[in-house]
Design a protein around this motif. Structure first.
Motif, PDB file in Angstrom:
ATOM      1  N   GLY A   1     -37.962  34.227-123.020  1.00 37.38           N
ATOM      2  CA  GLY A   1     -39.551  33.551-122.294  1.00 37.38           C
ATOM      3  C   GLY A   1     -38.832  31.968-121.705  1.00 37.38           C
ATOM      4  N   ALA A   2     -36.992  31.415-121.932  1.00 41.01           N
ATOM      5  CA  ALA A   2     -36.798  30.732-121.745  1.00 41.01           C
ATOM      6  C   ALA A   2     -36.797  29.898-120.777  1.00 41.01           C
ATOM      7  CB  ALA A   2     -34.824  30.355-122.676  1.00 41.01           C
ATOM      8  N   THR A   3     -37.120  29.244-120.097  1.00 38.36           N
ATOM      9  CA  THR A   3     -36.876  28.598-118.980  1.00 38.36           C
ATOM     10  C   THR A   3     -36.297  27.217-118.099  1.00 38.36           C
ATOM     11  OG1 THR A   3     -38.646  26.894-118.796  1.00 38.36           O
ATOM     12  CG2 THR A   3     -38.983  29.501-118.172  1.00 38.36           C
ATOM     13  N   ASN A   4     -35.928  27.037-117.338  1.00 44.18           N
ATOM     14  CA  ASN A   4     -35.298  25.473-116.527  1.00 44.18           C
ATOM     15  C   ASN A   4     -35.928  24.904-118.186  1.00 44.18           C
ATOM     16  OD1 ASN A   4     -33.436  26.819-114.613  1.00 44.18           O
ATOM     17  ND2 ASN A   4     -34.994  25.989-113.515  1.00 44.18           N
ATOM     18  N   THR A   5     -36.445  24.347-118.337  1.00 44.47           N
ATOM     19  CA  THR A   5     -37.422  23.196-118.907  1.00 44.47           C
ATOM     20  C   THR A   5     -37.343  23.373-120.780  1.00 44.47           C
ATOM     21  OG1 THR A   5     -39.300  24.071-118.023  1.00 44.47           O
ATOM     22  CG2 THR A   5     -38.395  22.094-116.866  1.00 44.47           C
ATOM     23  N   SER A   6     -37.475  25.141-121.126  1.00 39.02           N
ATOM     24  CA  SER A   6     -38.074  24.558-122.021  1.00 39.02           C
ATOM     25  C   SER A   6     -37.317  26.074-122.398  1.00 39.02           C
ATOM     26  CB  SER A   6     -39.515  25.341-122.071  1.00 39.02           C
ATOM     27  OG  SER A   6     -40.306  26.531-121.220  1.00 39.02           O
ATOM     28  N   GLY A   7     -37.684  26.390-124.073  1.00 39.28           N
ATOM     29  CA  GLY A   7     -36.817  27.865-124.996  1.00 39.28           C
ATOM     30  C   GLY A   7     -35.673  27.387-125.405  1.00 39.28           C
ATOM     31  N   HIS A   8     -34.962  28.326-126.210  1.00 39.50           N
ATOM     32  CA  HIS A   8     -33.414  28.035-126.539  1.00 39.50           C
ATOM     33  C   HIS A   8     -32.873  28.994-125.721  1.00 39.50           C
ATOM     34  CE1 HIS A   8     -35.523  27.872-130.890  1.00 39.50           C
ATOM     35  NE2 HIS A   8     -35.285  26.896-130.075  1.00 39.50           N
ATOM     36  N   ALA A   9     -31.570  28.694-125.726  1.00 43.14           N
ATOM     37  CA  ALA A   9     -30.487  29.090-124.864  1.00 43.14           C
ATOM     38  C   ALA A   9     -29.123  28.328-125.051  1.00 43.14           C
ATOM     39  CB  ALA A   9     -30.814  28.339-123.110  1.00 43.14           C
ATOM     40  N   TYR A  10     -28.222  29.466-125.184  1.00 42.71           N
ATOM     41  CA  TYR A  10     -26.601  29.592-125.078  1.00 42.71           C
ATOM     42  C   TYR A  10     -25.737  29.716-124.108  1.00 42.71           C
ATOM     43  CZ  TYR A  10     -28.347  30.426-129.954  1.00 42.71           C
ATOM     44  OH  TYR A  10     -29.252  30.665-131.113  1.00 42.71           O
ATOM     45  N   ALA A  11     -25.117  28.876-124.124  1.00 47.73           N
ATOM     46  CA  ALA A  11     -24.059  28.350-122.676  1.00 47.73           C
ATOM     47  C   ALA A  11     -22.401  28.635-122.881  1.00 47.73           C
ATOM     48  CB  ALA A  11     -24.319  27.013-121.556  1.00 47.73           C
ATOM     49  N   PHE A  12     -21.433  28.991-121.925  1.00 47.28           N
ATOM     50  CA  PHE A  12     -20.740  29.192-122.136  1.00 47.28           C
ATOM     51  C   PHE A  12     -19.418  28.325-120.897  1.00 47.28           C
ATOM     52  CE2 PHE A  12     -22.258  31.841-125.079  1.00 47.28           C
ATOM     53  CZ  PHE A  12     -21.697  31.919-126.103  1.00 47.28           C
ATOM     54  N   HIS A  13     -18.482  28.024-120.825  1.00 42.27           N
ATOM     55  CA  HIS A  13     -17.716  27.740-120.055  1.00 42.27           C
ATOM     56  C   HIS A  13     -16.486  28.067-120.034  1.00 42.27           C
ATOM     57  CE1 HIS A  13     -15.873  26.738-116.702  1.00 42.27           C
ATOM     58  NE2 HIS A  13     -15.405  25.031-117.187  1.00 42.27           N
ATOM     59  N   TYR A  14     -15.631  28.704-119.722  1.00 32.69           N
ATOM     60  CA  TYR A  14     -14.240  28.513-120.100  1.00 32.69           C
ATOM     61  C   TYR A  14     -13.476  27.254-118.628  1.00 32.69           C
ATOM     62  CZ  TYR A  14     -10.035  30.907-121.347  1.00 32.69           C
ATOM     63  OH  TYR A  14      -8.640  31.383-121.519  1.00 32.69           O
ATOM     64  N   GLY A  15     -12.464  26.974-119.486  1.00 28.62           N
ATOM     65  CA  GLY A  15     -11.886  26.143-118.719  1.00 28.62           C
ATOM     66  C   GLY A  15     -10.179  26.187-118.083  1.00 28.62           C
ATOM     67  N   TRP A  16     -10.095  27.235-117.638  1.00 27.64           N
ATOM     68  CA  TRP A  16      -9.152  27.813-117.267  1.00 27.64           C
ATOM     69  C   TRP A  16      -9.261  27.364-115.665  1.00 27.64           C
ATOM     70  CZ3 TRP A  16      -4.496  27.949-118.242  1.00 27.64           C
ATOM     71  CH2 TRP A  16      -3.009  29.091-116.988  1.00 27.64           C
ATOM     72  N   SER A  17      -7.998  27.185-114.892  1.00 28.57           N
ATOM     73  CA  SER A  17      -8.070  27.808-113.701  1.00 28.57           C
ATOM     74  C   SER A  17      -7.214  28.754-113.155  1.00 28.57           C
ATOM     75  CB  SER A  17      -7.115  26.199-112.887  1.00 28.57           C
ATOM     76  OG  SER A  17      -7.564  25.396-113.348  1.00 28.57           O
ATOM     77  N   GLY A  18      -6.860  29.766-113.700  1.00 25.40           N
ATOM     78  CA  GLY A  18      -5.863  30.784-113.402  1.00 25.40           C
ATOM     79  C   GLY A  18      -6.298  31.958-113.691  1.00 25.40           C
ATOM     80  N   GLY A  19      -7.648  32.442-112.776  1.00 24.62           N
ATOM     81  CA  GLY A  19      -8.563  33.595-113.484  1.00 24.62           C
ATOM     82  C   GLY A  19      -8.390  33.632-114.625  1.00 24.62           C
ATOM     83  N   HIS A  20      -9.772  34.868-114.756  1.00 27.74           N
ATOM     84  CA  HIS A  20     -10.279  34.767-116.523  1.00 27.74           C
ATOM     85  C   HIS A  20     -10.618  35.837-116.409  1.00 27.74           C
ATOM     86  CE1 HIS A  20     -13.686  33.920-114.326  1.00 27.74           C
ATOM     87  NE2 HIS A  20     -14.649  34.357-115.297  1.00 27.74           N
ATOM     88  N   ARG A  21     -11.233  35.873-118.135  1.00 27.12           N
ATOM     89  CA  ARG A  21     -11.914  37.615-118.302  1.00 27.12           C
ATOM     90  C   ARG A  21     -13.146  37.382-119.525  1.00 27.12           C
ATOM     91  NH1 ARG A  21      -9.432  42.506-121.994  1.00 27.12           N
ATOM     92  NH2 ARG A  21     -11.506  42.849-123.040  1.00 27.12           N
TER      93      ARG A  21
END
Length: 694
Positions: free
Chosen positions: A206-226
């Motif tokens: 039920g989460a949208t841009n403006t409401s609901g619960h959400a989890y987020a991740f970003h891997y800060g590396w410039s050489g390719g990732h998995r």
């Protein structure tokens, strides 16, 4: 014995626990818990039941799942000894170090003589958690895979959102339903990549841009990732991010992941976006002059390409300055015998044919117009048809028969002599000229991924930053091929895409705002006929799309009509007049009831003012525009609302909605629950609405 630790900010709590000295696991991550919560009870309460067809005890979903614990999913580490024998460590707790907002956990395997360390830090203001893993060995070992500390994914989510792309089509959102098994994505191009931005959103149901619960991740590396997002047979889910597999070519005693940036939002995807935007802008990027306004940018690439001619460039510079540009960037073609993209890369000396008196006459002219000067480099690349390749063919990365990309190879940045050469050549240009900006390009993927290549590039940039701290650097890689927090800890701007097509940009900017603030995101007004799509858009649309981010121009200003000049000056002046607050504003993606409308709200720090950009990307299914609801306003406050470009309404907009004719004063509750009734408009246009708290 159970040991537990917690990290908190005002929004969230992260609890880790360890039993019997095993590797810790995340036992709770979500809304802020009471300070009196019994963490041992939480550890025991989150253990799942055992039934038929299962082991007698469920293996921990730890921060580095171990194959030796009968873990049924993807392990968090894969090592081999120097002789090739697989190492199967079984780590035991050694120590914990905790300071306000920080936690370091250390585990060791005495028999294999290995140490695993996980570091966590939580930022009270941005709500971003930084997590990083380290492995140390008494003897050299080969690393095949190491995940950053593993987080569980909520089981209240039906789907995950990650990002795909291509050249001129970056930041395309993928929605993948959760199911038993694994969503596995790996970028092996040797750079961050257009193809798979290292980010993931896990929205709760039920989460949208403006409401609901959400989890987020970003891997800060410039050489390719998995990335691995896995649902185990018992229903538990894990998120793993790390370098691409098998990119450490040499045995070593120390390995580490990049930082994994993670957060929980109780305010929809926008809560994740604001956290990333603020953390990147305020904590990751280091600015040569943080108090200096972001300058309006002009890049000459799509005006002249390789055809550099001093009188012509001066004329273009005059026109760019008249439009409002404050920085002039000389792009590819100023060095060696660089008449096209087949030659001279790495010959970083000024071409005397094009600049018989050097760059100084052009730079002096630029400065006389009150613009600063920037210049293009592609340091990590080399053409076979170049003086440097003829002198040092061994400096090129990969085999002699490799497939070229844009007629070029990559230099081996792991070699100190290559980095020294590049530092000397680039330093000479920066030392001998008044240059305040580098556009740093990277126009091909690597022949094979190698973490040493990325570390070498980082080392060169770090060395140049130390020697020339006043110089700002833009990360460009055929557009958006190298955008991540790792490169942005060394640079101050990214070129989101080589596409200056306003419609494509509108879509890309909308999605990229989940991770990137306005201050670092370059967006330029392109030519009337876009060079990468062939589409033609009105100057108003092109200008307002560029004004959503760090504004610039990248066209031949000699093509502009008088009307286009007038419009572009007006929009540029609006951007200048407002940049003092929009630079620090939160970019909020709006939940548009009309899928043809891509809209965002830029909300000032403190919430006293905002601007809404409502871009029409397609023809609506219905006749009249649907209301557009705003977000994060004060419900009982009154806001003055003005459509600042109402004169752009086409003739087919024949009615008189109030917003089209005068300023409104309405409550925040009305704006968030009913929304704005916009005038009708064509596809390929933009409404711009300013709001001020009364």
């Amino acid at each position: 014995m159970i040991q537990c630790w917690r990290l908190d900010d005002s929004r969230q709590t992260l609890v880790l626990g360890s039993q019997n000295d095993h590797l810790a696991e995340v036992v709770y991550w979500g809304p802020r818990l009471s300070d009196t919560e019994n963490l041992t009870t939480l550890y025991q309460a989150q253990l799942i039941d055992v039934t038929g067809g299962m082991l007698d005890q469920n293996p921990e979903l730890s921060i580095c799942p171990e194959a030796t614990r009968t873990f049924p999913g993807q392990p968090g580490m894969s090592l081999r000894g120097a002789g090739g024998k697989p190492l199967l460590p079984k780590f035991c707790f050694e120590k914990a170090e905790q300071k306000p907002g920080k936690l370091t956990l250390t585990f060791s395997d005495k028999s294999e003589k290995l140490t695993y360390t996980a570091r966590f830090a939580i930022d009270e203001r941005t709500h971003v958690i930084e997590a990083q893993a380290f492995v140390d060995s008494d003897a050299p070992v080969h690393l095949h895979w190491l995940s950053a500390p593993v987080f569980p994914a909520t089981q209240f989510s039906d789907e995950m959102i990650d990002f795909a792309g291509r050249w001129c089509g970056e930041f395309q959102m993928n929605r993948t339903p959760w199911s038993a098994g694994m969503r596995y994505r790996e970028n092996r191009t040797g750079r961050t990549g257009h193809e798979h931005f290292p980010g993931l959103i896990v929205p709760c149901r039920g989460a949208t841009n403006t409401s609901g619960h959400a989890y987020a991740f970003h891997y800060g590396w410039s050489g390719g990732h998995r990335m691995a997002a896995e649902e185990l047979p018992d229903g538990r889910r894990q998120i793993q991010f790390g370098h691409a597999t098998r990119v450490e070519m040499e045995a070593g005693r120390h390995f580490e992941t990049a930082k994994l940036y993670a957060m929980f939002s109780d305010d929809g995807i926008n809560g994740c976006a604001i956290a990333f935007q603020r953390h990147l802008r305020d904590n990751v990027v280091t600015w040569p002059d943080a108090d200096r306004p972001r300058p309006v940018h002009y890049n000459c690439w799509e005006a002249v390409y390789f055809n550099h001619n001093l009188p012509e460039l001066k004329d273009i510079a005059n026109r760019a300055a008249d439009l409002g540009a404050e920085r002039f960037v000389l792009d590819d073609g100023w060095f060696g015998e660089r008449d096209d993209d087949t030659q001279a890369l790495s010959d970083w000396e000024v071409d005397p044919r094009k600049y018989p008196d050097g760059l100084k006459p052009l730079i002096d002219h630029i400065h006389s117009l009150d613009m600063t000067f920037g210049i293009w480099f592609e340091p990590e690349m080399i053409n076979e048809n170049s003086n440097i390749h003829r002198a040092h063919p061994d400096w090129a990365l990969g085999g002699e028969d490799q497939i070229l990309g844009r007629q070029q190879k990559a230099l081996n940045m792991a070699l100190p002599e290559v980095r020294d050469f590049l530092f000397d050549r680039i330093s000479a240009i920066l030392r001998d000229h008044d240059i305040e900006y580098i556009k740093w390009d990277h126009n091909r993927v690597l022949p094979s991924p190698d973490a040493a290549q990325t570390r070498g590039s980082y080392a060169l940039i770090d060395r140049l930053r130390e020697a020339f701290p006043h110089v700002e650097i833009e990360s460009c890689a055929s557009g958006g091929g190298r955008i991540d927090f790792g490169i942005l800890s060394r640079t101050q701007r990214v070129w989101l895409s080589d596409s200056n097509d306003a419609l494509e940009r509108l879509r890309m900017q909308h999605n990229a705002a989940i991770f990137l603030p306005m201050a670092v995101t370059g967006s330029h007004v392109g030519p009337r006929e876009c060079h990468t799509s062939g589409r033609v858009f009105d100057i108003r649309y092109r200008a307002w799309v560029a004004a959503q981010r760090h504004m610039g121009f990248e066209m031949d200003p000699r093509e502009l009509t008088e009307e286009e000049v007038t419009v572009l000056k007006e929009v540029t002046q609006w951007w200048k007049d407002n940049r003092h607050w929009t630079i620090g504003a939160d970019i909020l993606r709006l939940d548009s009831a009309d899928p043809a409308v891509i809209a965002e709200q830029q909300l000032a720090d403190g919430g006293g003012r905002f601007v809404v950009f409502a871009g029409k990307a397609d023809t609506s299914a219905q006749i009249a525009p649907r209301p557009l609801c705003l977000t994060r306003l004060t419900a009982d406050a009154t806001y003055r609302i003005e459509l600042i470009n109402r004169a752009d309404a086409p003739e087919l907009s024949r009615g008189n909605p109030l917003l089209k004719t005068e300023t409104l004063e309405v409550s925040g509750a009305y704006l968030m629950n009913h929304g704005l009734t916009l005038p009708w408009n064509f596809p390929g246009t933009m409404w711009v609405i300013e709001g001020t708290k009364v």
